[in-house]
Design an enzyme around this catalytic site. Structure first.
Site, mmCIF file in Angstrom:
data_model
loop_
_atom_site.group_PDB
_atom_site.id
_atom_site.type_symbol
_atom_site.label_atom_id
_atom_site.label_comp_id
_atom_site.label_asym_id
_atom_site.label_seq_id
_atom_site.Cartn_x
_atom_site.Cartn_y
_atom_site.Cartn_z
ATOM 1 C CG ASN A 107 -1.968 -1.115 1.103
ATOM 2 O OD1 ASN A 107 -2.065 -1.763 0.059
ATOM 3 N ND2 ASN A 107 -2.718 -1.350 2.163
ATOM 4 C CB THR A 152 -15.324 39.580 -29.783
ATOM 5 O OG1 THR A 152 -16.074 40.473 -30.593
ATOM 6 C CG2 THR A 152 -14.191 40.359 -29.110
ATOM 7 C CG HIS A 153 -19.239 37.521 -30.599
ATOM 8 N ND1 HIS A 153 -20.142 37.039 -29.691
ATOM 9 C CD2 HIS A 153 -18.859 38.736 -30.125
ATOM 10 C CE1 HIS A 153 -20.316 37.925 -28.716
ATOM 11 N NE2 HIS A 153 -19.547 38.953 -28.959
ATOM 12 C CB SER A 274 -6.230 14.643 -49.613
ATOM 13 O OG SER A 274 -7.204 13.839 -50.258
ATOM 14 C CE LYS A 280 -8.408 19.375 -47.996
ATOM 15 N NZ LYS A 280 -9.475 18.460 -47.809
ATOM 16 C CG ASN A 282 -6.100 17.813 -45.160
ATOM 17 O OD1 ASN A 282 -6.653 18.803 -45.642
ATOM 18 N ND2 ASN A 282 -6.260 16.590 -45.645
ATOM 19 C CD GLU A 287 -7.888 18.321 -39.030
ATOM 20 O OE1 GLU A 287 -9.059 18.112 -39.369
ATOM 21 O OE2 GLU A 287 -6.906 18.019 -39.739
ATOM 22 C CE1 TYR A 314 -4.192 0.204 -3.061
ATOM 23 C CE2 TYR A 314 -5.363 -1.782 -2.367
ATOM 24 C CZ TYR A 314 -4.687 -1.060 -3.343
ATOM 25 O OH TYR A 314 -4.511 -1.596 -4.579
ATOM 26 C CD GLN A 319 -4.348 -3.484 -9.422
ATOM 27 O OE1 GLN A 319 -3.699 -3.913 -8.463
ATOM 28 N NE2 GLN A 319 -4.997 -4.276 -10.231
ATOM 29 C CE LYS A 322 -1.267 0.922 -10.081
ATOM 30 N NZ LYS A 322 -0.549 -0.287 -9.620
HETATM 31 N N1 ARG Z 1 -1.386 -3.779 -7.075
HETATM 32 C C1 ARG Z 1 -1.826 -2.868 -6.052
HETATM 33 C C2 ARG Z 1 -2.058 -1.491 -6.659
HETATM 34 O O1 ARG Z 1 -1.495 -1.196 -7.624
HETATM 35 C C3 ARG Z 1 -0.795 -2.756 -4.991
HETATM 36 C C4 ARG Z 1 -1.372 -2.551 -3.633
HETATM 37 C C5 ARG Z 1 -2.082 -3.761 -3.215
HETATM 38 N N2 ARG Z 1 -2.541 -3.650 -1.884
HETATM 39 C C6 ARG Z 1 -3.471 -4.472 -1.394
HETATM 40 N N3 ARG Z 1 -3.828 -4.277 -0.192
HETATM 41 N N4 ARG Z 1 -4.008 -5.423 -2.123
HETATM 42 O O2 ARG Z 1 -2.800 -0.722 -6.147
#
Ligand code: ARG
Length: 455
Positions: A107, A152-153, A274, A280, A282, A287, A314, A319, A322
Site C-alpha cells: 500500500n 470576438t464571436h 489527401s 490538400k 491538412n 486537429e 486503501y 489500482q 495509475k
Molecule cells: N497492485 C496494487 C495497486 O497497484 C498494490 C497494492 C495492493 N494492496 C493491497 N492491499 N491489495 O494498487
C-alpha cells in the site's frame, strides 16, 4: 503468494482482473528506487543486517539490468510490479529478499512509486511547456508588428498583431506551468513507511527515505498516505487545463490555415496530404491535438470518479488510478511537443493578415474614441454616430477611410480631416498602448520580459 492461509490459487479470470502488471511495468524504475531507499534505511536503523542490505542492493541492480535488457519475465499471476520484482529477487538472492518487505506494505509501496512517477511527469511536462513557450515567443518576436484582426464571436473586432495574439498563449502556458509546479509542491511528500495503513512498530526513519527519494518530508498521516491520490488528480487537472489551451490554439491554427483565412502556412512536416485531392495540405497535427484533449479531460473525470466513493484507506479500486494518469502524461507530452514543432515551423502570411484588417471596419472603435476625445461627445453618442458612419460605408461598399469628409460631416459636423489618421488599422494598433495592450511597443516589452524569464 498469500502464504499460510491460502490453499488454492486464483481463478484464471481472477488473475486477469486482479493484475495491473501491464501498467505497472512502467513503474519499475520508481519501485526499485523506493526499495533501495527502504533497504538502506532498514540497514541504518539496525532493522536489517548490512550483509542483507548489500545482497538486496545487488539483487535490485541485477533486476534493473534484466528489465532494461528485456530479459525480465513479468508474470500476470504476480499481479503487480512490486511482487514481480520481489519474487525475482528471491530467486536471485534467496532469503534476504524476504526481509526487504519488513515495515512496509504494497500500500505504501504503490503510493510512493506512483507519486514518484507523477512527479517526474510533472517535471517533464514543465520542460515541454517551456519549450513551447519559447517557440511561441520566437514567432511573437517575428510578428510583433504583423497586423491581424482580433476577433470576438469570431467576428473581426479590432486590429491586433499576430505577436500579441501568440503572447496570449505564452501567458496561458505560463499559468499551466504554475499549476504543475503547485501540484508538484504538494505532492512532494513521502508516503513510504505508512506501511499497510497505520504505521509500524519497527523503528524506521521515514525522514531518511523521504530525503533519499527527493521528497521534502514524510507525509504526516499514515492513513492519508496510503488512501489518497489527490496528487494524481492535481496533475491531471493541470494537464486537462493545458489540454484546453492547446486545443484552443489548435482550433485557431485550423481556422488560420483554412483558405478563407490563409493567415498561416504550416510546414509539410506538420501536415498531411489527401489520398484523393492532390491540392490538400491538412492540419492533422492541430486537429489531433484538439481531438486528444478530449481523452485527457476523460482521464481526469475517470480518475475522480474512481476515487470519489472510497472509504479510507486503501481499496483495490485505487489500482485503477495509475493508468489514466500515465496515459494523460503520455498524451499531453505528445500534444505539447507536436504543438511546439508546428509553431516553430509555421509561417505567418503577413499580407493576408493585413489585408483582412482592411475589411470589417476594425477601426470603428477608434472613430468613436476620436469623437469622444476631440468633440467631447459622450461615448454612447459617439458610438451611435460611428454606427451611422459604418452603415454608410457598408452602403457604399467601401472602407471607413474611403468615405469623404463631406459624407462624414453630414452625419456629424464636428468631424474634421484629422479623423482620417485614426482610421488606419496600423494607427489603431499603435494606439493600443495601455498596459497589456496590443501596441507593438507594449508587445515588445512583454517579449523582453518573457525572454528573460525563459532564458
Ligand atoms: N497492485 C496494487 C495497486 O497497484 C498494490 C497494492 C495492493 N494492496 C493491497 N492491499 N491489495 O494498487
Amino acid at each position: 503468494m498469500w502464504g499460510g492461509h491460502y490453499a488454492s490459487g486464483p481463478a484464471a479470470v481472477m488473475s486477469k482482473i486482479n493484475a495491473c502488471i501491464e501498467v505497472d511495468k512502467r513503474l519499475y524504475v520508481e519501485d526499485i528506487l523506493a526499495s533501495r531507499a527502504h533497504a538502506d534505511m532498514l540497514g541504518s536503523c539496525g532493522i536489517l543486517k548490512p550483509k542483507d542490505v548489500k545482497a538486496i542492493q545487488k539483487g535490485l541492480t541485477q533486476i534493473e539490468k534484466e528489465i532494461e535488457s528485456g530479459k525480465f519475465v513479468f508474470v500476470e499471476e504476480l499481479e503487480d510490479v512490486h511482487m514481480n520484482i520481489e519474487a525475482r529477487l528471491r530467486e536471485n538472492i534467496g532469503d534476504a529478499a524476504g526481509r526487504l518487505h519488513t515495515a512496509r506494505s504494497r500500500n505504501d509501496q504503490v503510493a510512493v512509486d506512483f507519486r514518484l512517477k507523477v512527479r517526474s511527469a510533472a517535471d517533464r511536462t514543465d520542460v515541454e511547456l517551456r519549450h513551447l513557450q519559447k517557440a511561441l515567443l520566437k514567432q511573437a518576436e517575428t510578428n510583433a508588428e504583423t497586423l491581424m484582426p482580433g476577433y470576438t464571436h469570431l467576428q473581426a473586432a479590432q486590429p491586433v498583431s499576430f505577436g500579441h495574439h501568440l503572447l496570449a498563449y505564452v501567458e496561458m502556458f505560463g499559468r499551466d506551468r504554475g499549476r504543475f509546479a503547485d501540484a508538484r509542491k504538494r505532492m512532494n511528500q513521502s508516503p513510504l513507511g505508512a506501511a499497510a495503513l497505520a504505521g509500524t512498530d519497527f523503528p524506521i526513519d521515514r525522514f531518511q527515505t523521504a530525503r533519499a527519494l527527493g521528497f521534502d518530508e514524510p507525509m504526516a498521516n499514515s492513513m492519508d498516505a496510503v488512501a489518497d491520490r489527490d496528487f494524481a488528480v492535481e496533475y491531471l487537472a493541470a494537464a486537462a487545463q493545458t489540454a484546453l489551451h492547446l486545443s484552443r490554439l489548435a482550433e485557431e491554427i485550423v481556422i488560420w490555415t483554412s483558405p478563407g483565412f490563409g493567415f498561416v502556412r504550416l510546414s509539410e512536416a506538420f501536415t498531411t496530404g489527401s489520398s484523393i485531392m492532390p491540392q490538400k495540405r491538412n492540419p492533422d497535427a492541430a486537429e489531433l491535438i484538439r481531438g486528444k484533449s478530449g481523452a485527457i479531460i476523460g482521464n481526469l473525470i475517470g480518475l475522480m470518479t474512481t476515487i470519489k466513493g472510497l472509504p479510507l484507506t486503501y481499496n483495490k479500486d485505487l489500482q485503477e488510478t495509475k493508468q489514466p494518469a500515465m496515459d494523460a502524461a503520455d498524451t499531453i507530452e505528445l500534444m505539447i511537443a507536436a504543438m511546439a514543432g508546428m509553431i516553430d515551423d509555421l509561417k505567418a502570411n503577413k499580407e493576408r493578415m493585413e489585408e483582412a484588417t482592411e475589411r470589417g471596419f476594425l477601426t470603428a472603435t477608434d472613430l468613436a474614441d476620436w469623437l469622444v476625445r476631440k468633440t467631447g461627445l459622450p461615448f454612447r453618442e459617439a458610438h451611435h454616430v460611428t454606427g451611422r458612419v459604418v452603415r454608410l460605408a457598408e452602403q457604399r461598399n467601401c472602407r471607413l477611410d474611403q468615405l469623404s469628409l463631406a459624407d462624414m460631416r453630414e452625419i456629424n459636423p464636428k468631424i474634421t480631416r484629422e479623423v482620417f489618421t485614426v482610421l488606419k488599422p496600423a494607427h489603431a494598433l499603435a494606439a493600443r498602448k495601455s498596459y497589456g495592450g496590443a501596441a507593438p511597443k507594449r508587445v515588445k516589452e512583454q517579449i523582453a520580459k518573457w525572454k528573460k524569464r525563459l532564458a
